[in-house]
Design a protein around this motif. Structure first.
Motif, PDB file in Angstrom:
ATOM      1  N   ALA A  26       0.834  -1.206   0.000  1.00 59.74           N
ATOM      2  CA  ALA A  26       0.000   0.000   0.000  1.00 59.74           C
ATOM      3  C   ALA A  26       0.870   1.258   0.000  1.00 59.74           C
ATOM      4  O   ALA A  26       0.592   2.225  -0.711  1.00 59.74           O
ATOM      5  CB  ALA A  26      -0.935  -0.013   1.203  1.00 59.74           C
ATOM      6  N   ILE A  27       1.948   1.213   0.800  1.00 59.45           N
ATOM      7  CA  ILE A  27       2.839   2.375   0.853  1.00 59.45           C
ATOM      8  C   ILE A  27       3.460   2.613  -0.521  1.00 59.45           C
ATOM      9  O   ILE A  27       3.491   3.738  -1.034  1.00 59.45           O
ATOM     10  CB  ILE A  27       3.946   2.150   1.912  1.00 59.45           C
ATOM     11  N   LYS A  28       3.928   1.513  -1.142  1.00 63.24           N
ATOM     12  CA  LYS A  28       4.590   1.657  -2.445  1.00 63.24           C
ATOM     13  C   LYS A  28       3.626   2.198  -3.502  1.00 63.24           C
ATOM     14  O   LYS A  28       3.984   3.084  -4.284  1.00 63.24           O
ATOM     15  CB  LYS A  28       5.177   0.304  -2.889  1.00 63.24           C
ATOM     16  N   LEU A  29       2.402   1.655  -3.493  1.00 60.56           N
ATOM     17  CA  LEU A  29       1.438   2.105  -4.496  1.00 60.56           C
ATOM     18  C   LEU A  29       1.075   3.579  -4.283  1.00 60.56           C
ATOM     19  O   LEU A  29       0.955   4.348  -5.244  1.00 60.56           O
ATOM     20  CB  LEU A  29       0.170   1.240  -4.435  1.00 60.56           C
ATOM     21  N   THR A  30       0.937   3.963  -3.019  1.00 62.41           N
ATOM     22  CA  THR A  30       0.620   5.353  -2.722  1.00 62.41           C
ATOM     23  C   THR A  30       1.735   6.270  -3.208  1.00 62.41           C
ATOM     24  O   THR A  30       1.481   7.306  -3.823  1.00 62.41           O
ATOM     25  CB  THR A  30       0.420   5.524  -1.204  1.00 62.41           C
TER      26      THR A  30
END
Lengths: 301, 327
Positions: free
Chosen positions: A72-76
């Protein structure tokens, strides 16, 4: 432009002494403001961190180190990373066109720039589904070519970019209008090329406003929920951004991880506020006040 | 290696295959365990690594996403009608999908029960208690939630059978029930949150598995389960999405995944998550967990989902006529 500036200087009463209200009025107002701020801003913020750390630092770290949290962090970051530069280019081009040129349809363009602010993010998301979904206008073509936009990273990037599009243009337009074109014209008269003028004159004048716009757009990009929720497909560990992941954790009754991840977003908001404060302070030292910057927040709200 | 031949993308023919299971709301915990167990079984059988991705949401909403292009290899939704819609509107699977797997493609069943607060202060025993004045009932919106539709049909079926098939009496009963509903959440999980976390309402009408999850794990000691005398047999079905598995070359592994749900191991995992297993041996082992009650099916009472959907939940249907928000 110069005439407008003199007009403004003439209209605003510069020498008038500030009016003073009685002490009880001032204290009541200040007290109410501080009280409400505590209730609506500080208390919820504290609650986020209190819940996140309810089961100790180890549980907190474990929640953040989950592979799903990382994805989720990477996609954000990916979505914000694409939305930022795209917004920058669009913002510069649009504000330049609006502030420096007169052309038919200029007010229409200004209205169009504001569209992402005025329509609900959920609707923005649905527009992309209507365009790129399997039943949408380009759906057949995309399926035939094995291209995925909706329910994959490109859709999330598109939705994020769309929602944050007006931020930079909206701070640059007033800034460009207030600096005026004289310095640029002087540069051109002295033989500078268009690019030289842009890099050496226009951009340095804009830098604080630009930075401010980038920060605002970035904060919104990372926190965007509605539009992204529609185009995400909610595939766990693949197409969930941080805000979507927080919702999922909460719905799964995983309160500590939910608030741990929420605290990341909260931390980001706090960093944004600090950077924003620094930028405003720097800008006001260089330009003697940047009141235009305030207008954006009202619009965004 | 058929997988590599079919894959049109430029990726190398790797040894990891991914599946996407698009499911409804309350199955998150169930499929987490199923996925882990299946991956181990598949690896042992074929040497291939399989990663299963999950997507959860209201059943109708999820079906909509698959229609709009969410690349689900398998769908495991809350009711057959939602999978019918995928066949109907997007043609991604054949219309007779439900006859391809045993038990009409339902590896597990469930039913609809009541959850009340500890000590059952409002003395809720059966459906009749839900229409008493002064009882606040929490149930999700049947227009958007499969759980909400099962709850509605369970109430209707109970009233219909009790009144000897009198449709008018059933309609009156159900409209009285929904007059007692202060808020309609859009999904089953949202309704559970409303009842459990926000503390609203005297009784939650819920999937049996969701209610057991709350009683045994989340709110231990704060809630009690009440089994009505009669309820509906909820049949959440599963299916391959043919067009997707053929394009991605994942038919074999997706089919094995669905068959795994029917295996001894899959059924046991289901029972552990409070879904009623179909396999006799597993059902016998977990018999104590599931209270016995009279169960009727949608087909018996309503003549199938297509008809139930048209009559009750379509725009302007009976639900729209009897439910007026804010009353």
């Amino acid at each position: 432009m110069a005439r407008i500036a003199t007009l403004q200087a003439w209209v605003s009463p510069s020498g008038a002494a500030p009016r003073r209200d009685p002490a009880w009025v001032r204290w009541t107002l200040v007290g109410t403001a501080v009280g409400l701020m505590g209730l609506f801003l500080v208390l919820p913020l504290a609650a986020v961190f209190a819940y996140a750390l309810e089961k100790g630092v180890a549980a907190y770290l474990a929640a953040i180190c989950e592979p799903e949290a990382w994805s989720a962090i990477k996609l954000t970051l990916l979505a914000a990373g694409f939305a930022g530069p795209l917004n920058l280019v669009f913002g510069l081009a649009a504000s330049w066109a609006v502030a420096r040129f007169d052309f038919p349809g200029k007010s229409l363009l200004l209205t169009l720039i504001d569209i992402p602010f005025t329509i609900s993010p959920v609707i923005s998301g649905m527009l992309f589904v209507l365009l790129f979904g399997a039943q949408g206008w380009f759906g057949r073509w995309l399926t035939d070519h094995d291209l995925k936009i909706i329910f994959a990273a490109p859709g999330i990037i598109l939705a994020t970019t769309f929602v944050t599009l007006p931020f930079i243009a909206r701070v640059l337009i007033p800034q460009l209008e207030s600096t005026g074109a004289e310095e640029e014209q002087a540069a051109l008269t002295l033989g500078a090329s268009g690019w030289q003028m842009f890099w050496r004159v226009t951009l340095p004048n804009l830098k604080w406003a630009l930075l401010y716009g980038v920060i605002q757009a970035n904060a919104r990009a990372m926190g965007e929920f509605g539009a992204v929720s529609v185009v995400s497909g909610h595939i766990r560990g693949v197409t969930n951004t941080l805000p979507l992941y927080v919702e999922i954790l909460y719905d799964d009754y995983q309160l500590v991880p939910a608030f741990a991840v929420a605290s990341l977003l909260t931390g980001l908001a706090l960093v944004t506020l600090v950077v924003k404060g620094v930028v405003e302070w720097k800008a006001s030292r260089e330009h003697g006040g940047a009141p235009e910057l305030a207008s954006l927040e009202e619009r965004a709200a | 290696m058929a997988i590599a031949l079919h894959a049109r993308s430029a990726a190398p023919p790797d040894r990891v295959v991914t599946l996407l299971n698009v499911s409804y709301d309350p199955t998150r915990e169930l499929y987490q365990d199923i996925d882990r167990a299946f991956a181990a079984t598949w690896k042992a059988r074929t040497g291939q690594e399989v990663v299963i991705h999950q997507s959860h949401g209201g059943s109708g909403k999820q079906a909509r996403a698959v229609i709009d292009g969410l690349q689900a290899d398998v769908v495991t939704l809350g009711l057959a009608y939602d999978i019918d819609e995928i066949a109907e509107r997007a043609g991604l699977l054949p219309r007779d999908w439900q006859s391809r797997l045993p038990y009409r493609s339902c590896p597990f069943t469930s039913t609809v029960v009541f959850l009340v607060r500890k000590g059952n202060p409002k003395r809720v025993r059966d459906w009749d208690d839900l229409v008493r004045p002064g009882i606040a009932v929490i149930t999700p919106n049947p227009k958007t939630s499969s759980g909400g539709r099962w709850n509605y049909l369970a109430a209707w079926g109970y009233a219909l059978r009790k009144q000897g098939g009198n449709e008018g009496a059933a309609r009156d009963f159900v409209s009285r029930l929904y007059r007692n509903v202060p808020v309609l959440d859009s999904g089953a999980r949202g309704a559970t949150d409303t009842f459990v976390q926000r503390g609203l309402g005297d009784v939650l009408i819920a999937w049996e598995n969701e209610a057991l999850l709350v009683v045994k794990e989340l709110g231990r000691g704060q809630f009690e389960l009440v089994t009505p005398s009669e309820s509906i047999l909820a049949e959440p079905p599963v299916s391959l999405v043919d067009k997707v598995v053929d394009r991605r070359g994942t038919r074999a592994v997706a089919q094995a995944y669905l068959e795994f749900l029917y295996s001894e191991e899959g059924q046991t995992i289901g029972a552990r998550h409070y879904y009623r297993p179909q396999l006799r041996s597993v059902a016998a082992r977990y018999a104590a967990q599931f209270p016995r009650l009279r169960l009727f099916t949608v087909d018996e009472v309503f003549g199938g989902w297509q008809k139930a959907q048209r009559t009750h939940f379509a725009d302007g249907g009976i639900f729209d006529q009897i439910y007026q928000p804010g009353r």
